[in-house]
Design a protein around this motif. Structure first.
Motif, PDB file in Angstrom:
ATOM      1  N   ALA A   3       2.220   5.661   5.006  1.00  0.00           N
ATOM      2  CA  ALA A   3       2.468   6.496   3.826  1.00  0.00           C
ATOM      3  C   ALA A   3       1.931   7.908   4.033  1.00  0.00           C
ATOM      4  O   ALA A   3       2.580   8.892   3.654  1.00  0.00           O
ATOM      5  N   TRP A   4       0.745   8.013   4.642  1.00  0.00           N
ATOM      6  CA  TRP A   4       0.170   9.332   4.931  1.00  0.00           C
ATOM      7  C   TRP A   4       1.114  10.141   5.822  1.00  0.00           C
ATOM      8  O   TRP A   4       1.388  11.306   5.554  1.00  0.00           O
ATOM      9  N   ALA A  55      -3.640   8.562   0.644  1.00  0.00           N
ATOM     10  CA  ALA A  55      -3.717   7.394   1.521  1.00  0.00           C
ATOM     11  C   ALA A  55      -5.041   6.659   1.350  1.00  0.00           C
ATOM     12  O   ALA A  55      -5.067   5.418   1.308  1.00  0.00           O
ATOM     13  N   HIS A  74       0.491   4.136  -2.737  1.00  0.00           N
ATOM     14  CA  HIS A  74       0.433   5.551  -2.346  1.00  0.00           C
ATOM     15  C   HIS A  74       1.481   6.353  -3.128  1.00  0.00           C
ATOM     16  O   HIS A  74       1.190   7.430  -3.657  1.00  0.00           O
ATOM     17  N   ALA A 117      -1.218   2.439   4.556  1.00  0.00           N
ATOM     18  CA  ALA A 117      -1.780   3.734   4.160  1.00  0.00           C
ATOM     19  C   ALA A 117      -1.495   4.785   5.227  1.00  0.00           C
ATOM     20  O   ALA A 117      -1.152   5.933   4.910  1.00  0.00           O
ATOM     21  N   THR A 141       0.826  -1.211   0.000  1.00  0.00           N
ATOM     22  CA  THR A 141       0.000   0.000   0.000  1.00  0.00           C
ATOM     23  C   THR A 141       0.856   1.254   0.000  1.00  0.00           C
ATOM     24  O   THR A 141       0.486   2.259  -0.616  1.00  0.00           O
ATOM     25  N   VAL A 142       2.004   1.221   0.661  1.00  0.00           N
ATOM     26  CA  VAL A 142       2.935   2.359   0.594  1.00  0.00           C
ATOM     27  C   VAL A 142       3.350   2.588  -0.862  1.00  0.00           C
ATOM     28  O   VAL A 142       3.393   3.729  -1.338  1.00  0.00           O
TER      29      VAL A 142
END
Length: 121
Positions: free
Chosen positions: A104-105, A52, A36, A101, A32-33
């Motif tokens: 990453a956010w 995200a 993103h 997420a 997911t990173v």
């Protein structure tokens, strides 16, 4: 682009150094990173929270797509398809996508131009 390469390197590094459940969970989060990061590459002005949410939604969509059996079939014929789509639905993966997420956010928010500098002490 550097962030995408670093994310892939981190995923490969985790698999090389650790194994088992830790490597799998870290791999799910890093997936997911990477999504993103790709969202930011496509839309550089996207806000961290939106990127995200999009990354988590796309990761969940891929995971839920595995319920159809199509990714498993494609993965047997293509290594790239297996890497991108996975093969088997695993409910805990949905949680780890949210972890990725959130990570990453936080990094995106901290690295955004104009982000407040962290206090030194």
């Amino acid at each position: 682009m550097v962030a995408a390469v670093l994310t892939v390197a981190a995923g490969l590094g985790v698999r090389a150094v650790a194994g088992g459940e830790f490597a799998k969970c870290a791999g799910d989060a890093l997936y997911t990173v990477l999504v993103h990061t790709l969202v930011v590459l496509v839309a550089p002005r996207v806000r961290p929270a939106r990127a995200a949410v999009v990354a988590a939604a796309l990761s969940w969509a891929v995971e839920l797509f595995q319920l159809t059996g199509v990714p498993d079939d494609l993965g047997r014929r293509s290594t790239l398809a297996r890497l991108v789509l996975g093969s088997t639905f695993n409910p805990p993966d949905l949680f780890w996508y949210l972890v990725g997420a959130a990570l990453a956010w936080a990094v995106h928010r901290a690295l955004r131009p104009g982000a407040a500098a962290a206090p030194v002490c």
